[in-house]
Design a protein around this motif. Structure first.
Motif, PDB file in Angstrom:
ATOM      1  N   ALA A   4     -33.982 -30.718  51.456  1.00 53.83           N
ATOM      2  CA  ALA A   4     -33.391 -30.503  51.722  1.00 53.83           C
ATOM      3  C   ALA A   4     -33.267 -30.331  53.043  1.00 53.83           C
ATOM      4  CB  ALA A   4     -31.815 -30.476  50.997  1.00 53.83           C
ATOM      5  N   ALA A   5     -33.959 -30.763  53.961  1.00 55.49           N
ATOM      6  CA  ALA A   5     -33.968 -29.820  55.119  1.00 55.49           C
ATOM      7  C   ALA A   5     -32.210 -30.005  55.439  1.00 55.49           C
ATOM      8  CB  ALA A   5     -34.321 -31.242  55.665  1.00 55.49           C
ATOM      9  N   GLU A   6     -30.996 -30.449  54.858  1.00 62.54           N
ATOM     10  CA  GLU A   6     -29.817 -31.073  55.411  1.00 62.54           C
ATOM     11  C   GLU A   6     -28.864 -29.721  54.378  1.00 62.54           C
ATOM     12  OE1 GLU A   6     -30.009 -34.129  51.695  1.00 62.54           O
ATOM     13  OE2 GLU A   6     -30.970 -33.236  53.881  1.00 62.54           O
ATOM     14  N   TYR A  13     -32.702 -20.770  57.882  1.00 66.18           N
ATOM     15  CA  TYR A  13     -32.124 -19.568  58.873  1.00 66.18           C
ATOM     16  C   TYR A  13     -32.656 -18.397  59.812  1.00 66.18           C
ATOM     17  CZ  TYR A  13     -27.690 -16.146  59.957  1.00 66.18           C
ATOM     18  OH  TYR A  13     -27.238 -15.352  60.206  1.00 66.18           O
ATOM     19  N   PHE A  14     -33.579 -18.070  58.889  1.00 65.84           N
ATOM     20  CA  PHE A  14     -34.214 -16.986  60.064  1.00 65.84           C
ATOM     21  C   PHE A  14     -35.920 -17.458  60.341  1.00 65.84           C
ATOM     22  CE2 PHE A  14     -32.226 -14.388  56.744  1.00 65.84           C
ATOM     23  CZ  PHE A  14     -31.643 -13.506  57.312  1.00 65.84           C
ATOM     24  N   LEU A  15     -36.313 -18.245  60.142  1.00 70.47           N
ATOM     25  CA  LEU A  15     -37.387 -18.836  60.894  1.00 70.47           C
ATOM     26  C   LEU A  15     -37.334 -20.947  61.122  1.00 70.47           C
ATOM     27  CD1 LEU A  15     -40.338 -17.772  58.987  1.00 70.47           C
ATOM     28  CD2 LEU A  15     -38.987 -16.574  61.646  1.00 70.47           C
ATOM     29  N   PRO A  16     -35.847 -20.580  62.282  1.00 74.73           N
ATOM     30  CA  PRO A  16     -36.027 -22.145  62.267  1.00 74.73           C
ATOM     31  C   PRO A  16     -37.029 -23.061  62.916  1.00 74.73           C
ATOM     32  CG  PRO A  16     -34.063 -20.832  63.334  1.00 74.73           C
ATOM     33  CD  PRO A  16     -35.326 -20.131  63.266  1.00 74.73           C
ATOM     34  N   ALA A  17     -37.761 -22.649  63.064  1.00 74.12           N
ATOM     35  CA  ALA A  17     -39.170 -23.326  63.465  1.00 74.12           C
ATOM     36  C   ALA A  17     -39.910 -23.891  63.052  1.00 74.12           C
ATOM     37  CB  ALA A  17     -39.339 -22.113  65.062  1.00 74.12           C
ATOM     38  N   ASN A  19     -41.066 -25.748  59.539  1.00 73.18           N
ATOM     39  CA  ASN A  19     -41.077 -27.302  59.480  1.00 73.18           C
ATOM     40  C   ASN A  19     -40.611 -27.398  57.689  1.00 73.18           C
ATOM     41  OD1 ASN A  19     -41.153 -30.171  58.554  1.00 73.18           O
ATOM     42  ND2 ASN A  19     -43.227 -30.211  59.688  1.00 73.18           N
ATOM     43  N   PRO A  20     -39.327 -27.891  58.073  1.00 73.84           N
ATOM     44  CA  PRO A  20     -39.214 -27.859  56.584  1.00 73.84           C
ATOM     45  C   PRO A  20     -39.762 -28.370  55.567  1.00 73.84           C
ATOM     46  CG  PRO A  20     -37.031 -28.673  58.073  1.00 73.84           C
ATOM     47  CD  PRO A  20     -39.211 -28.655  58.752  1.00 73.84           C
ATOM     48  N   LYS A  21     -40.613 -29.503  55.800  1.00 71.11           N
ATOM     49  CA  LYS A  21     -41.781 -29.898  54.308  1.00 71.11           C
ATOM     50  C   LYS A  21     -42.159 -29.480  53.975  1.00 71.11           C
ATOM     51  CE  LYS A  21     -45.345 -33.449  54.791  1.00 71.11           C
ATOM     52  NZ  LYS A  21     -46.463 -34.421  56.151  1.00 71.11           N
ATOM     53  N   TYR A  22     -42.526 -28.125  55.170  1.00 68.20           N
ATOM     54  CA  TYR A  22     -43.695 -27.014  54.118  1.00 68.20           C
ATOM     55  C   TYR A  22     -42.908 -25.902  53.705  1.00 68.20           C
ATOM     56  CZ  TYR A  22     -46.308 -29.961  56.201  1.00 68.20           C
ATOM     57  OH  TYR A  22     -47.585 -30.654  57.420  1.00 68.20           O
ATOM     58  N   TYR A  23     -41.315 -25.505  53.574  1.00 69.84           N
ATOM     59  CA  TYR A  23     -41.261 -24.773  52.726  1.00 69.84           C
ATOM     60  C   TYR A  23     -41.457 -23.967  51.265  1.00 69.84           C
ATOM     61  CZ  TYR A  23     -36.904 -24.855  56.695  1.00 69.84           C
ATOM     62  OH  TYR A  23     -35.813 -24.996  57.316  1.00 69.84           O
ATOM     63  N   GLY A 105     -36.425 -20.273  42.570  1.00 69.77           N
ATOM     64  CA  GLY A 105     -35.638 -21.452  42.541  1.00 69.77           C
ATOM     65  C   GLY A 105     -34.216 -21.080  42.112  1.00 69.77           C
ATOM     66  N   LEU A 106     -34.252 -20.219  41.348  1.00 67.07           N
ATOM     67  CA  LEU A 106     -32.333 -19.708  40.946  1.00 67.07           C
ATOM     68  C   LEU A 106     -31.779 -18.781  42.102  1.00 67.07           C
ATOM     69  CD1 LEU A 106     -33.365 -18.279  37.686  1.00 67.07           C
ATOM     70  CD2 LEU A 106     -32.786 -21.261  37.686  1.00 67.07           C
ATOM     71  N   ILE A 107     -32.579 -19.089  43.298  1.00 63.55           N
ATOM     72  CA  ILE A 107     -31.718 -18.375  44.365  1.00 63.55           C
ATOM     73  C   ILE A 107     -30.912 -19.501  45.397  1.00 63.55           C
ATOM     74  CG2 ILE A 107     -31.945 -15.895  46.270  1.00 63.55           C
ATOM     75  CD1 ILE A 107     -34.154 -15.052  44.933  1.00 63.55           C
ATOM     76  N   PRO A 108     -30.201 -19.702  45.904  1.00 66.56           N
ATOM     77  CA  PRO A 108     -29.208 -20.396  46.229  1.00 66.56           C
ATOM     78  C   PRO A 108     -30.066 -19.693  47.610  1.00 66.56           C
ATOM     79  CG  PRO A 108     -27.374 -18.728  45.823  1.00 66.56           C
ATOM     80  CD  PRO A 108     -28.804 -18.481  44.721  1.00 66.56           C
ATOM     81  N   GLY A 109     -30.162 -21.260  48.045  1.00 63.10           N
ATOM     82  CA  GLY A 109     -31.135 -20.887  49.425  1.00 63.10           C
ATOM     83  C   GLY A 109     -32.588 -20.602  49.834  1.00 63.10           C
ATOM     84  N   VAL A 110     -32.850 -21.563  48.547  1.00 63.40           N
ATOM     85  CA  VAL A 110     -34.285 -20.919  48.230  1.00 63.40           C
ATOM     86  C   VAL A 110     -35.301 -22.030  47.831  1.00 63.40           C
ATOM     87  CG1 VAL A 110     -35.622 -19.125  47.277  1.00 63.40           C
ATOM     88  CG2 VAL A 110     -34.364 -18.057  48.473  1.00 63.40           C
ATOM     89  N   HIS A 111     -36.138 -22.207  48.107  1.00 66.26           N
ATOM     90  CA  HIS A 111     -37.180 -23.509  47.809  1.00 66.26           C
ATOM     91  C   HIS A 111     -37.507 -22.896  46.232  1.00 66.26           C
ATOM     92  CE1 HIS A 111     -35.810 -27.196  50.177  1.00 66.26           C
ATOM     93  NE2 HIS A 111     -35.389 -26.313  51.007  1.00 66.26           N
ATOM     94  N   ALA A 112     -37.698 -23.413  45.665  1.00 66.04           N
ATOM     95  CA  ALA A 112     -39.089 -23.053  44.834  1.00 66.04           C
ATOM     96  C   ALA A 112     -40.222 -24.421  45.033  1.00 66.04           C
ATOM     97  CB  ALA A 112     -38.402 -23.525  43.165  1.00 66.04           C
TER      98      ALA A 112
END
Length: 234
Positions: A4-6, A13-17, A19-23, A105-112
């Motif tokens: 989810a990029a959405e 938030y901190f690095l909007p530039a 690519n969400p694909k590589y979070y 991954g348990l932290i809200p807003g962090v991808h695992a």
């Protein structure tokens, strides 16, 4: 979390530039930085401990890590015997790497990173080459006999089955970790959205337990593969 990029993410938030694909890659790098930092902390604490007359009676991160490392070593020693010390750096490192990624991954807003197949498959492939390398190192070319079975007439059939079975191991390791951690993080995310108070704490505690179990299972199976490849009892 899994998508989810959405969805809100701290990286976005901190690095909007970026690519969400590589979070998941950035999360993997973050966990690496955390583990290296913990390593430096442990090294510094051990130097101070050696200089101290008596060890600190307080429970701290160093004590917890000591218990964890000794428990892991005991597990590997039961499977690998005297070779446990040789394989401890990789197997122990993989346990902590997977565990830290699961926890992130348990932290809200962090991808695992372990919610992504590429991460899990990468670790599993390392294990695949690692145990086969030590299998050849322990047995030489005779390691190939492990794939052929005791009955030479059946060797072609058993060999084909064994080779397929070994090639599937990285996939099963990866899919097991991916499915369990994705489901766990998804459940936590859903219940946190529906009931933002109290209930998430329960699922967070359960998530920590699942994170530990999945890291443990992955590491346990990896150590069994190493033990089977290097054993002289075949």
């Amino acid at each position: 979390m899994i998508v989810a990029a959405e969805h809100f993410t701290w990286i976005g938030y901190f690095l909007p530039a970026l690519n969400p694909k590589y979070y998941y890659v950035y999360s993997a790098l973050l966990s690496g930085v955390l583990l290296v930092s913990i390593g430096f902390y442990v090294k510094r604490e051990l130097f101070q401990l050696e200089a101290a007359v008596t060890p600190s009676p307080k429970v701290n991160l160093l004590n917890i890590l000591e218990v964890g490392v000794e428990s892991l070593y005991g597990l590997f020693e039961g499977i690998l015997g005297h070779d446990a010390k040789k394989h401890m750096p990789l197997l122990g490192g993989i346990f902590f790497y997977i565990f830290v990624n699961n926890i992130l991954g348990l932290i809200p807003g962090v991808h695992a990173a372990t919610d992504h197949m590429n991460t899990n498959l990468g670790i599993a492939i390392i294990i695949f080459f690692y145990y086969n390398f030590y299998g050849f190192k322990a047995h030489g070319i005779g390691y190939l006999k492990h794939f052929l079975g005791p009955i030479w007439v059946m060797a072609p059939l058993i060999g084909a089955i064994e080779i397929i079975g070994h090639c599937v191991r990285p996939i099963t390791l990866s899919v097991r970790l991916l499915s369990n951690m994705t489901a766990d993080h998804m459940v936590l995310s859903l219940f946190s959205d529906m009931v933002p108070w109290v209930v998430p704490v329960i699922f967070m505690a359960f998530g920590i337990f699942v994170s530990f179990v999945q890291a443990f299972v992955f590491t346990l199976l990896s150590s069994v593969y190493v033990g089977l490849a290097t054993s002289h009892e075949h």
